[in-house]
Design a protein around this motif. Structure first.
Motif, PDB file in Angstrom:
ATOM      1  N   LYS A  68      -1.651  53.577  47.820  1.00 51.53           N
ATOM      2  CA  LYS A  68      -1.358  52.148  47.957  1.00 51.53           C
ATOM      3  C   LYS A  68      -2.281  51.548  49.007  1.00 51.53           C
ATOM      4  O   LYS A  68      -2.523  52.147  50.046  1.00 51.53           O
ATOM      5  CB  LYS A  68       0.106  51.932  48.363  1.00 51.53           C
ATOM      6  CG  LYS A  68       1.109  52.290  47.281  1.00 51.53           C
ATOM      7  CD  LYS A  68       2.527  51.968  47.720  1.00 51.53           C
ATOM      8  CE  LYS A  68       3.522  52.283  46.619  1.00 51.53           C
ATOM      9  NZ  LYS A  68       4.924  51.968  47.034  1.00 51.53           N
ATOM     10  N   LEU A  69      -2.776  50.347  48.723  1.00 54.97           N
ATOM     11  CA  LEU A  69      -3.658  49.641  49.649  1.00 54.97           C
ATOM     12  C   LEU A  69      -3.075  48.277  49.967  1.00 54.97           C
ATOM     13  O   LEU A  69      -2.480  47.620  49.110  1.00 54.97           O
ATOM     14  CB  LEU A  69      -5.052  49.469  49.031  1.00 54.97           C
ATOM     15  CG  LEU A  69      -5.864  50.746  48.806  1.00 54.97           C
ATOM     16  CD1 LEU A  69      -7.135  50.404  48.044  1.00 54.97           C
ATOM     17  CD2 LEU A  69      -6.198  51.419  50.126  1.00 54.97           C
ATOM     18  N   THR A  70      -3.265  47.844  51.208  1.00 55.76           N
ATOM     19  CA  THR A  70      -2.768  46.541  51.638  1.00 55.76           C
ATOM     20  C   THR A  70      -3.864  45.501  51.492  1.00 55.76           C
ATOM     21  O   THR A  70      -4.980  45.686  51.986  1.00 55.76           O
ATOM     22  CB  THR A  70      -2.299  46.581  53.097  1.00 55.76           C
ATOM     23  OG1 THR A  70      -1.278  47.574  53.226  1.00 55.76           O
ATOM     24  CG2 THR A  70      -1.742  45.238  53.533  1.00 55.76           C
ATOM     25  N   GLY A  71      -3.550  44.415  50.817  1.00 55.29           N
ATOM     26  CA  GLY A  71      -4.527  43.364  50.607  1.00 55.29           C
ATOM     27  C   GLY A  71      -4.466  42.303  51.688  1.00 55.29           C
ATOM     28  O   GLY A  71      -3.698  42.401  52.649  1.00 55.29           O
ATOM     29  N   PHE A  72      -5.268  41.265  51.536  1.00 57.42           N
ATOM     30  CA  PHE A  72      -5.331  40.167  52.498  1.00 57.42           C
ATOM     31  C   PHE A  72      -3.978  39.476  52.653  1.00 57.42           C
ATOM     32  O   PHE A  72      -3.621  38.984  53.717  1.00 57.42           O
ATOM     33  CB  PHE A  72      -6.392  39.155  52.044  1.00 57.42           C
ATOM     34  CG  PHE A  72      -6.603  38.024  53.003  1.00 57.42           C
ATOM     35  CD1 PHE A  72      -7.335  38.202  54.171  1.00 57.42           C
ATOM     36  CD2 PHE A  72      -6.068  36.763  52.739  1.00 57.42           C
ATOM     37  CE1 PHE A  72      -7.523  37.150  55.061  1.00 57.42           C
ATOM     38  CE2 PHE A  72      -6.250  35.709  53.622  1.00 57.42           C
ATOM     39  CZ  PHE A  72      -6.983  35.909  54.788  1.00 57.42           C
ATOM     40  N   SER A  73      -3.209  39.452  51.566  1.00 56.05           N
ATOM     41  CA  SER A  73      -1.901  38.790  51.575  1.00 56.05           C
ATOM     42  C   SER A  73      -0.824  39.644  52.248  1.00 56.05           C
ATOM     43  O   SER A  73       0.322  39.222  52.333  1.00 56.05           O
ATOM     44  CB  SER A  73      -1.463  38.492  50.138  1.00 56.05           C
ATOM     45  OG  SER A  73      -1.188  39.700  49.450  1.00 56.05           O
ATOM     46  N   THR A  74      -1.204  40.848  52.678  1.00 51.37           N
ATOM     47  CA  THR A  74      -0.309  41.872  53.253  1.00 51.37           C
ATOM     48  C   THR A  74       0.552  42.539  52.190  1.00 51.37           C
ATOM     49  O   THR A  74       1.420  43.342  52.512  1.00 51.37           O
ATOM     50  CB  THR A  74       0.602  41.336  54.390  1.00 51.37           C
ATOM     51  OG1 THR A  74       1.616  40.463  53.850  1.00 51.37           O
ATOM     52  CG2 THR A  74      -0.195  40.593  55.449  1.00 51.37           C
ATOM     53  N   ALA A 111     -10.151  43.140  47.844  1.00 48.01           N
ATOM     54  CA  ALA A 111     -11.548  42.836  48.171  1.00 48.01           C
ATOM     55  C   ALA A 111     -11.662  41.857  49.334  1.00 48.01           C
ATOM     56  O   ALA A 111     -12.631  41.884  50.097  1.00 48.01           O
ATOM     57  CB  ALA A 111     -12.255  42.278  46.945  1.00 48.01           C
ATOM     58  N   ALA A 112     -10.668  40.991  49.475  1.00 48.16           N
ATOM     59  CA  ALA A 112     -10.712  39.986  50.536  1.00 48.16           C
ATOM     60  C   ALA A 112     -10.594  40.598  51.923  1.00 48.16           C
ATOM     61  O   ALA A 112     -11.019  39.990  52.909  1.00 48.16           O
ATOM     62  CB  ALA A 112      -9.592  38.968  50.338  1.00 48.16           C
ATOM     63  N   THR A 113     -10.033  41.774  52.009  1.00 46.37           N
ATOM     64  CA  THR A 113      -9.851  42.396  53.328  1.00 46.37           C
ATOM     65  C   THR A 113     -10.601  43.715  53.483  1.00 46.37           C
ATOM     66  O   THR A 113     -10.787  44.201  54.594  1.00 46.37           O
ATOM     67  CB  THR A 113      -8.343  42.638  53.601  1.00 46.37           C
ATOM     68  OG1 THR A 113      -8.177  43.092  54.933  1.00 46.37           O
ATOM     69  CG2 THR A 113      -7.771  43.671  52.661  1.00 46.37           C
TER      70      THR A 113
END
Length: 250
Positions: A160-166, A205-207
């Motif tokens: 699991k990966l955390t994105g820019f939106s958390t 990609a954003a983070t």
């Protein structure tokens, strides 16, 4: 002051009334009335109920549209089992290919709402389950290919990966080569699978701009115009060589 407000408000009211008429439409076909509602089936079409006069009053059915949704994902055999569970919440009848109920003139509104919501839930549950099973199967195939190409020690499955939106996004696998990470995601031709991957890719990609993103699909052609939604990932088909998969992660 009041008159001025009325003049300004009227175009707004007219626009709302026009939108309402477009959202709910009635069409007569072969003596039956079909009512299109602003509820969306998984394939993007509007939920539609069919109304017919009967000896007892009015028969309201979904005209088999939920069954057709199940057919589209190859899960029509589960229609009746799923429909029976959901129909209990609405007190409606389950047939071989449709759900329905009997109503009087005074009960039309409630009957339409019950049949429409039951039909939508049936189609959604069946489609989501079929999509999950299909995606799970494709993910298993992808993981097997990656282990074969890169070796077990370089592949982490189900991370699991955390994105820019958390938000946390589960991905099929992460391949690490010389400290460079590549995310591989199995994506089926079902719209929900495509939209989920598209949202996850953009958020991640954003983070984490240094990550490489790869979509693993059975066929680019099967995705049609929706293929473009998988940007910013690169796309590889299951029929492509192990060498191509290696190049995408190198």
């Amino acid at each position: 002051m009041i008159a001025a407000f009325t003049v300004q408000r009227q175009p707004f009211k007219d626009a709302v009334e026009s939108a309402a008429k477009d959202l709910v439409r009635v069409q007569e076909i072969g003596g039956s009335l079909y009512l299109n509602l602003p509820i969306i089936y998984p394939d993007g079409s509007f939920v539609t109920v069919k109304l017919d006069q009967s000896a007892g009053g009015i028969t309201v059915s979904d005209a088999g549209f939920a069954y057709r949704e199940a057919e589209d994902v190859g899960a029509h055999r589960s229609f009746r089992r799923t429909a029976n569970k959901i129909a209990e919440d609405y007190g409606i009848i389950v047939g071989d290919r449709a759900v329905s109920t009997e109503a009087t003139i005074d009960q039309i509104e409630r009957a339409v709402a019950d049949v429409a919501m039951a039909s939508w839930r049936i189609a959604t549950v069946i489609t989501e389950k079929a999509m999950e099973e299909d995606e799970s199967e494709l993910s298993a195939e992808l993981s097997s290919r990656l282990r074969s190409v890169f070796g077990v020690e370089k592949v982490v499955e189900g991370a699991k990966l955390t994105g820019f939106s958390t938000s946390e996004w589960p991905v099929s696998a992460i391949v690490t080569i010389d400290d460079h990470k590549t995310i591989f995601q199995a994506v089926t031709s079902h719209p929900n699978s495509i939209y989920k991957a598209s949202t996850a890719f953009r958020d991640i990609a954003a983070t984490q701009a240094k990550l490489s993103l790869v979509s693993f699909v059975r066929s680019k052609a099967a995705l049609g115009p929706k293929l473009a939604l998988l940007a910013p990932s690169r796309i590889v088909e299951e029929s492509q060589s192990d060498e191509q998969i290696w190049k995408l992660a190198a």
